[in-house]
Design an enzyme around this catalytic site. Structure first.
Site, PDB file in Angstrom:
ATOM      1  N   GLY A 141      45.033  37.408  45.902  1.00  0.00           N
ATOM      2  CA  GLY A 141      44.636  37.383  47.301  1.00  0.00           C
ATOM      3  C   GLY A 141      45.883  37.568  48.130  1.00  0.00           C
ATOM      4  O   GLY A 141      46.598  36.604  48.375  1.00  0.00           O
ATOM      5  N   THR A 142      46.154  38.795  48.557  1.00  0.00           N
ATOM      6  CA  THR A 142      47.458  39.124  49.124  1.00  0.00           C
ATOM      7  C   THR A 142      47.300  40.200  50.185  1.00  0.00           C
ATOM      8  O   THR A 142      46.398  41.017  50.108  1.00  0.00           O
ATOM      9  CB  THR A 142      48.399  39.655  48.021  1.00  0.00           C
ATOM     10  OG1 THR A 142      48.467  38.703  46.966  1.00  0.00           O
ATOM     11  CG2 THR A 142      49.790  39.925  48.545  1.00  0.00           C
TER      12      THR A 142
END
Length: 538
Positions: free
Chosen positions: A357-358
């Site tokens: 999750g970036t």
């Protein structure tokens, strides 16, 4: 006449993006509102660094499914003709240890809840970048993000899909009193917001104001730190105000290798950028451009597997590493790795594939300054811990610690874990070409290799390099591929012994951005077709 049907998640027809050109400035992110925030700050007299801070803070609000105020961050900055690296990743709490896990009846680090929470580094990164290189105040740089949090913003399509998936997953992953603030904030009324629905986070707006006024010290030493400490103690967390007060971003020297006449730059460990550099060093000795699509994919997959076999064994907090980056990039060591590539797929120890999750963004201004910036909660919203009254969701980076006490990356107090997020940069002859990056957990070095090979080996423009079909090595011989790689190439990879899984879901293959400057000082940008992103220009 009825209202128009505006389903932002349904696209029955193929589409494409083209390269964006500009001279005065450019911001590329995975969310149009964040790109607009960066360019707004450029228009107000800011430089590329100010634009990066503005875009990053905006992303913390408008794409909470991937990052937030409670994230870590890394940056490579090209400023006034020089390169700088920033590691703003946080350490584990002083109370976190194997004994602390055992006392809770755990032999493994959980993915969610308080235990994998490490100190957030993103606010410190924003302040450090602004103070050292910024032209406008931190308050001005954070103003667009504060406005989005205060007034609300329409949720983008891909973000809405990831939001729904996360809320469904977190229903079973969070327990007790630590659970309620997450659902109160991110599933108001019991459901996540739909694409196009407006979402507000007024508590985050107040937190951002405090960060802006104090140069982030309010987050690490003031009322925000006190709120984090208090909620942790009330709900079984180990993070304390003293852990937050001890945090400081670290300026580091980027590492590079030569690839096709260009210098490819990554940050040193505890990040996994050195995995990408090892893979590039392996591939430098092979003529990729003369290969068929399946042969090229095969050798790139094998190079990545070999680089990961080293990286997962050695990368850790620098103070705990057994081998230096220079040893891992030494010519004789890399030659030994390259010699192991055969016509058939190798069986190597498995990686630890996890969903990432970036957000990755890059910026450039008209004066030659450029920034490669990455920020992440790790798994979607991160730990699922939302601190009441702050609007802050905390990351779960501690999940990446090894549970083997003899491993360099072994769980320990006050230690930085193996980190997946990596910004990258390209130069030639000592001059900046520009930033690039692909987010997505353990996909990131793989994305760097594939995107840059598309550009430097095949001569594709930044947008085409991002558009190209991708694969992700998962573990052993298991490789996930996009269907667009083609039936023939996929079958030939199977014939070479790869265990191929084909998917139509673009989520596992990362989301990238590129801004490169040509020989005429024109900026050329590409943005990820697998995301909501857009490029904004000045």
């Amino acid at each position: 006449m009825g209202s128009l049907s505006l389903d932002g998640t349904h696209y029955p027809y193929p589409s494409r993006r083209t390269v964006v050109y500009a001279r005065g400035g450019m911001v590329a992110t995975s969310q149009p509102l964040a790109s607009a925030a960066g360019v707004e700050v450029l228009r107000r007299g800011g430089n590329a660094v100010d634009a990066a801070v503005a875009a990053a803070a905006a992303l913390a609000i408008v794409e909470p499914t991937s990052n937030g105020i409670g994230s870590d961050a890394f940056a490579i900055v090209w400023h006034d003709g020089k390169m700088y690296g920033l590691n703003s990743s946080g350490r584990s709490p002083a109370l976190l240890s194997f004994d602390a896990l055992a006392a809770r009846g755990m032999a493994e680090m959980p993915t969610h809840g308080w235990l994998p929470v490490t100190v957030p580094g993103a606010p410190g990164a924003w302040a450090a970048l602004s103070e050292r290189f910024g032209r406008v105040s931190l308050r001005e740089a954070l103003a667009p993000a504060i406005a989005y949090a205060t007034d609300g913003f329409p949720v983008a399509p891909v973000t809405s899909v990831n939001w729904r998936r996360a809320v469904e997953a977190y229903q079973s992953r969070l327990r007790g009193a630590e659970r309620d603030p997450f659902f109160k904030l991110f599933a108001p009324g019991g459901a996540p917001p739909q694409a196009g629905a407006c979402f507000r986070n007024p508590d985050a707006a107040q937190t951002l104001k405090a960060i802006a006024e104090s140069g982030a010290r309010a987050f690490y030493e003031g009322e925000i730190a006190a709120r984090i400490d208090r909620f942790a103690q009330e709900t079984g967390g180990l993070l304390r105000a003293s852990d937050l007060a001890a945090f400081a971003p670290e300026w580091v020297e980027p590492l590079s290798i030569r690839y096709r006449g260009y210098d490819v730059w990554e940050l040193p460990p505890n990040g996994q950028g050195i995995v990408a550099l090892m893979a590039f060093a392996i591939l430098e000795g092979l003529d990729i451009s003369a290969m068929s699509p399946e042969e090229r994919a095969h050798v790139e997959i094998e190079a990545i597997k070999l680089a990961f076999s080293v990286g997962l064994a050695e990368i850790a907090d620098p103070a705990a590493m057994r081998r230096s980056p220079s040893e891992l990039l030494a010519e004789d060591f890399v030659t030994g790795l390259r010699s192991r590539i055969m016509s058939e797929a190798l069986m190597l120890p498995p990686s630890r594939p996890q969903p990432g999750g970036t957000v990755y963004l890059c910026t450039a201004d008209g004066e030659g300054n450029m920034v490669s910036f990455i920020q992440s909660n790790y798994m979607g919203f991160g730990s699922g811990i939302v601190v009441p009254g702050t609007g802050v969701s905390l990351q779960n980076r501690g999940h990446n610690f090894s549970m083997d006490p003899s491993h360099p990356n072994a769980l320990a107090p006050c230690k930085r874990p193996y980190h997946t997020i990596i910004p990258a940069f390209l130069t030639r002859g000592g001059k900046a070409v520009g930033p690039f990056g692909v987010m997505g957990g353990f996909m990131q070095p793989q994305g760097h290799v594939q995107v840059l090979s598309q550009a430097l080996d095949l001569g594709h423009n930044p947008q085409a390099a991002l558009d190209a079909p991708r694969w992700q090595w998962m573990s052993g011989k298991h490789v996930l591929v996009e269907r667009s790689l083609g039936i023939e190439a996929i079958q030939k990879l199977v014939d070479r012994g790869h265990d191929i899984e084909v998917t139509d879901d673009p989520t596992p293959f990362g989301r990238g951005q590129i801004i490169w400057r040509d020989g005429h000082s024109v900026l050329a940008g590409g943005t990820e077709p697998r995301a909501d992103g857009a490029i904004a220009i000045l």
